[in-house]
Design a protein around this motif. Structure first.
Motif, PDB file in Angstrom:
ATOM      1  N   MET A   6       0.408  -1.392  -0.295  1.00  0.00           N
ATOM      2  CA  MET A   6       0.360   0.161   0.293  1.00  0.00           C
ATOM      3  C   MET A   6       0.692   1.163  -0.127  1.00  0.00           C
ATOM      4  SD  MET A   6      -3.452  -0.731   2.224  1.00  0.00           S
ATOM      5  CE  MET A   6      -2.072  -0.527   3.923  1.00  0.00           C
ATOM      6  N   LEU A   7       2.226   1.250   0.733  1.00  0.00           N
ATOM      7  CA  LEU A   7       2.731   2.136   0.976  1.00  0.00           C
ATOM      8  C   LEU A   7       4.019   2.922  -0.494  1.00  0.00           C
ATOM      9  CD1 LEU A   7       3.702   2.752   4.273  1.00  0.00           C
ATOM     10  CD2 LEU A   7       2.152   3.810   3.296  1.00  0.00           C
ATOM     11  N   LEU A   8       3.634   1.845  -1.538  1.00  0.00           N
ATOM     12  CA  LEU A   8       5.046   1.549  -2.498  1.00  0.00           C
ATOM     13  C   LEU A   8       5.158   2.628  -3.123  1.00  0.00           C
ATOM     14  CD1 LEU A   8       6.880   0.001  -4.267  1.00  0.00           C
ATOM     15  CD2 LEU A   8       5.347  -0.586  -4.690  1.00  0.00           C
ATOM     16  N   PRO A   9       3.258   3.327  -3.809  1.00  0.00           N
ATOM     17  CA  PRO A   9       2.978   4.600  -4.363  1.00  0.00           C
ATOM     18  C   PRO A   9       4.145   5.685  -3.436  1.00  0.00           C
ATOM     19  CG  PRO A   9       1.201   3.713  -4.695  1.00  0.00           C
ATOM     20  CD  PRO A   9       1.823   2.950  -3.606  1.00  0.00           C
ATOM     21  N   VAL A  10       4.242   5.574  -2.217  1.00  0.00           N
ATOM     22  CA  VAL A  10       4.315   6.710  -1.293  1.00  0.00           C
ATOM     23  C   VAL A  10       5.803   6.678  -1.629  1.00  0.00           C
ATOM     24  CG1 VAL A  10       4.230   7.780   1.244  1.00  0.00           C
ATOM     25  CG2 VAL A  10       2.168   7.013   0.434  1.00  0.00           C
ATOM     26  N   PHE A  11       6.428   5.329  -1.056  1.00  0.00           N
ATOM     27  CA  PHE A  11       7.885   5.390  -0.902  1.00  0.00           C
ATOM     28  C   PHE A  11       8.459   6.252  -2.551  1.00  0.00           C
ATOM     29  CE2 PHE A  11       7.537   2.052   1.895  1.00  0.00           C
ATOM     30  CZ  PHE A  11       8.067   2.785   3.163  1.00  0.00           C
ATOM     31  N   LEU A  12       7.511   5.753  -3.463  1.00  0.00           N
ATOM     32  CA  LEU A  12       7.624   6.535  -4.519  1.00  0.00           C
ATOM     33  C   LEU A  12       8.463   7.776  -5.077  1.00  0.00           C
ATOM     34  CD1 LEU A  12       7.007   3.508  -6.752  1.00  0.00           C
ATOM     35  CD2 LEU A  12       9.633   3.720  -6.546  1.00  0.00           C
ATOM     36  N   ALA A  13       6.756   8.366  -4.471  1.00  0.00           N
ATOM     37  CA  ALA A  13       7.536  10.008  -4.593  1.00  0.00           C
ATOM     38  C   ALA A  13       8.096  10.397  -3.326  1.00  0.00           C
ATOM     39  CB  ALA A  13       5.616  10.496  -3.895  1.00  0.00           C
ATOM     40  N   PHE A  14       8.260   9.312  -2.629  1.00  0.00           N
ATOM     41  CA  PHE A  14       9.742  10.534  -1.246  1.00  0.00           C
ATOM     42  C   PHE A  14      10.763   9.960  -1.973  1.00  0.00           C
ATOM     43  CE2 PHE A  14      11.947   9.349   2.356  1.00  0.00           C
ATOM     44  CZ  PHE A  14      11.716  10.435   3.124  1.00  0.00           C
ATOM     45  N   SER A  45      13.897  35.030  -4.072  1.00  0.00           N
ATOM     46  CA  SER A  45      13.006  34.946  -2.933  1.00  0.00           C
ATOM     47  C   SER A  45      12.052  33.527  -2.993  1.00  0.00           C
ATOM     48  CB  SER A  45      12.420  35.854  -2.096  1.00  0.00           C
ATOM     49  OG  SER A  45      12.295  36.406  -3.666  1.00  0.00           O
ATOM     50  N   LEU A  46      11.714  34.025  -4.175  1.00  0.00           N
ATOM     51  CA  LEU A  46      10.962  32.743  -5.018  1.00  0.00           C
ATOM     52  C   LEU A  46      11.518  31.144  -5.307  1.00  0.00           C
ATOM     53  CD1 LEU A  46       8.040  31.284  -6.278  1.00  0.00           C
ATOM     54  CD2 LEU A  46       9.203  32.535  -8.572  1.00  0.00           C
ATOM     55  N   PHE A  47      13.290  31.014  -5.460  1.00  0.00           N
ATOM     56  CA  PHE A  47      13.800  29.983  -5.027  1.00  0.00           C
ATOM     57  C   PHE A  47      13.594  29.324  -4.057  1.00  0.00           C
ATOM     58  CE2 PHE A  47      17.737  28.127  -4.290  1.00  0.00           C
ATOM     59  CZ  PHE A  47      17.389  27.297  -4.930  1.00  0.00           C
ATOM     60  N   TRP A  48      13.785  30.047  -2.929  1.00  0.00           N
ATOM     61  CA  TRP A  48      13.671  29.701  -1.477  1.00  0.00           C
ATOM     62  C   TRP A  48      12.109  29.042  -0.759  1.00  0.00           C
ATOM     63  CZ3 TRP A  48      17.928  26.982  -0.042  1.00  0.00           C
ATOM     64  CH2 TRP A  48      19.594  27.693  -0.608  1.00  0.00           C
ATOM     65  N   PHE A  49      11.614  29.632  -1.685  1.00  0.00           N
ATOM     66  CA  PHE A  49      10.223  29.180  -1.278  1.00  0.00           C
ATOM     67  C   PHE A  49      10.027  27.956  -1.829  1.00  0.00           C
ATOM     68  CE2 PHE A  49       5.789  29.371  -2.873  1.00  0.00           C
ATOM     69  CZ  PHE A  49       4.924  29.222  -1.620  1.00  0.00           C
ATOM     70  N   VAL A  50      10.861  28.001  -3.148  1.00  0.00           N
ATOM     71  CA  VAL A  50       9.998  26.270  -4.033  1.00  0.00           C
ATOM     72  C   VAL A  50      11.192  25.415  -2.756  1.00  0.00           C
ATOM     73  CG1 VAL A  50       9.705  25.325  -6.048  1.00  0.00           C
ATOM     74  CG2 VAL A  50       9.417  27.379  -5.906  1.00  0.00           C
ATOM     75  N   ILE A  51      12.136  25.775  -3.230  1.00  0.00           N
ATOM     76  CA  ILE A  51      12.918  24.747  -1.751  1.00  0.00           C
ATOM     77  C   ILE A  51      11.868  24.670  -0.264  1.00  0.00           C
ATOM     78  CG2 ILE A  51      14.964  24.169  -0.785  1.00  0.00           C
ATOM     79  CD1 ILE A  51      15.584  24.603  -3.521  1.00  0.00           C
ATOM     80  N   ALA A  52      11.703  25.364   0.152  1.00  0.00           N
ATOM     81  CA  ALA A  52      10.687  25.637   1.222  1.00  0.00           C
ATOM     82  C   ALA A  52       9.268  24.232   1.186  1.00  0.00           C
ATOM     83  CB  ALA A  52      10.185  26.314   2.298  1.00  0.00           C
ATOM     84  N   PHE A  53       9.000  24.431  -0.274  1.00  0.00           N
ATOM     85  CA  PHE A  53       7.514  24.057  -0.379  1.00  0.00           C
ATOM     86  C   PHE A  53       8.690  22.090  -0.785  1.00  0.00           C
ATOM     87  CE2 PHE A  53       5.081  22.363  -3.273  1.00  0.00           C
ATOM     88  CZ  PHE A  53       3.848  22.160  -2.406  1.00  0.00           C
ATOM     89  N   GLN A  54       9.122  22.285  -0.839  1.00  0.00           N
ATOM     90  CA  GLN A  54       9.623  20.710  -1.669  1.00  0.00           C
ATOM     91  C   GLN A  54      10.019  20.397  -0.085  1.00  0.00           C
ATOM     92  OE1 GLN A  54      13.082  20.980  -4.361  1.00  0.00           O
ATOM     93  NE2 GLN A  54      11.884  21.178  -5.482  1.00  0.00           N
ATOM     94  N   CYS A  55      10.564  20.215   0.710  1.00  0.00           N
ATOM     95  CA  CYS A  55      10.905  19.968   2.500  1.00  0.00           C
ATOM     96  C   CYS A  55       9.710  19.580   2.840  1.00  0.00           C
ATOM     97  CB  CYS A  55      11.985  21.015   2.996  1.00  0.00           C
ATOM     98  SG  CYS A  55      13.368  21.275   2.501  1.00  0.00           S
ATOM     99  N   LEU A  56       8.574  20.780   2.990  1.00  0.00           N
ATOM    100  CA  LEU A  56       6.976  20.105   3.138  1.00  0.00           C
ATOM    101  C   LEU A  56       6.754  19.345   2.772  1.00  0.00           C
ATOM    102  CD1 LEU A  56       5.442  23.616   4.390  1.00  0.00           C
ATOM    103  CD2 LEU A  56       6.526  22.579   5.562  1.00  0.00           C
ATOM    104  N   VAL A  57       6.815  19.137   1.455  1.00  0.00           N
ATOM    105  CA  VAL A  57       5.779  18.211   0.814  1.00  0.00           C
ATOM    106  C   VAL A  57       7.025  16.810   1.542  1.00  0.00           C
ATOM    107  CG1 VAL A  57       5.792  16.672  -1.412  1.00  0.00           C
ATOM    108  CG2 VAL A  57       5.303  18.770  -1.708  1.00  0.00           C
ATOM    109  N   ILE A  58       8.380  16.828   2.200  1.00  0.00           N
ATOM    110  CA  ILE A  58       8.818  15.792   2.157  1.00  0.00           C
ATOM    111  C   ILE A  58       8.746  15.053   3.303  1.00  0.00           C
ATOM    112  CG2 ILE A  58      11.457  14.512   2.050  1.00  0.00           C
ATOM    113  CD1 ILE A  58      12.296  16.183  -0.152  1.00  0.00           C
ATOM    114  N   GLY A  59       8.345  16.082   3.717  1.00  0.00           N
ATOM    115  CA  GLY A  59       7.731  16.073   5.800  1.00  0.00           C
ATOM    116  C   GLY A  59       6.402  15.225   5.549  1.00  0.00           C
ATOM    117  N   ALA A  60       5.793  15.570   4.336  1.00  0.00           N
ATOM    118  CA  ALA A  60       4.396  15.131   4.623  1.00  0.00           C
ATOM    119  C   ALA A  60       3.829  13.982   4.079  1.00  0.00           C
ATOM    120  CB  ALA A  60       3.306  15.966   4.259  1.00  0.00           C
ATOM    121  N   LEU A  61       5.201  13.941   3.290  1.00  0.00           N
ATOM    122  CA  LEU A  61       5.265  11.904   2.590  1.00  0.00           C
ATOM    123  C   LEU A  61       5.643  10.974   4.462  1.00  0.00           C
ATOM    124  CD1 LEU A  61       5.921  12.580  -1.105  1.00  0.00           C
ATOM    125  CD2 LEU A  61       4.499  11.246   0.039  1.00  0.00           C
ATOM    126  N   LEU A  62       7.010  11.694   5.557  1.00  0.00           N
ATOM    127  CA  LEU A  62       7.421  11.450   6.314  1.00  0.00           C
ATOM    128  C   LEU A  62       6.081  10.488   7.523  1.00  0.00           C
ATOM    129  CD1 LEU A  62      10.129  10.019   6.526  1.00  0.00           C
ATOM    130  CD2 LEU A  62      10.872  12.458   7.594  1.00  0.00           C
TER     131      LEU A  62
END
Length: 78
Positions: A6-14, A45-62
């Motif tokens: 069940m978590l295989l898609p989550v692992f792949l997205a992570f 500022s936009l670059f670091w905002f996108v990096i922070a958003f990627q970190c938030l997505v990684i945290g949600a998947l974790l």
């Protein structure tokens, strides 16, 4: 179903998000898709905002992975 299947898609997205974040920090540019490249020096500022958003997505998947393995596995199934 097993938890791992069940978590295989989550692992792949992570793994995909980790690779994208690592590549973005290594090259200091974010490839947004469709040929759009966001450079750090053009818009910091936009670059670091996108990096922070990627970190938030990684945290949600974790958090999903943590919840499935450690919280749901300890509850009594009825």
């Amino acid at each position: 179903m097993h938890v791992l299947t069940m978590l295989l898609p989550v692992f792949l997205a992570f793994a995909l998000m980790l690779c994208k974040l690592f590549n973005s920090l290594r090259t200091m540019e974010v490839q947004m898709g469709m040929g759009v490249v966001l450079l750090r020096y053009e818009s910091p500022s936009l670059f670091w905002f996108v990096i922070a958003f990627q970190c938030l997505v990684i945290g949600a998947l974790l958090a999903i992975i943590y919840c499935a393995f450690f919280i749901l596995s300890n509850q009594v199934m009825s």
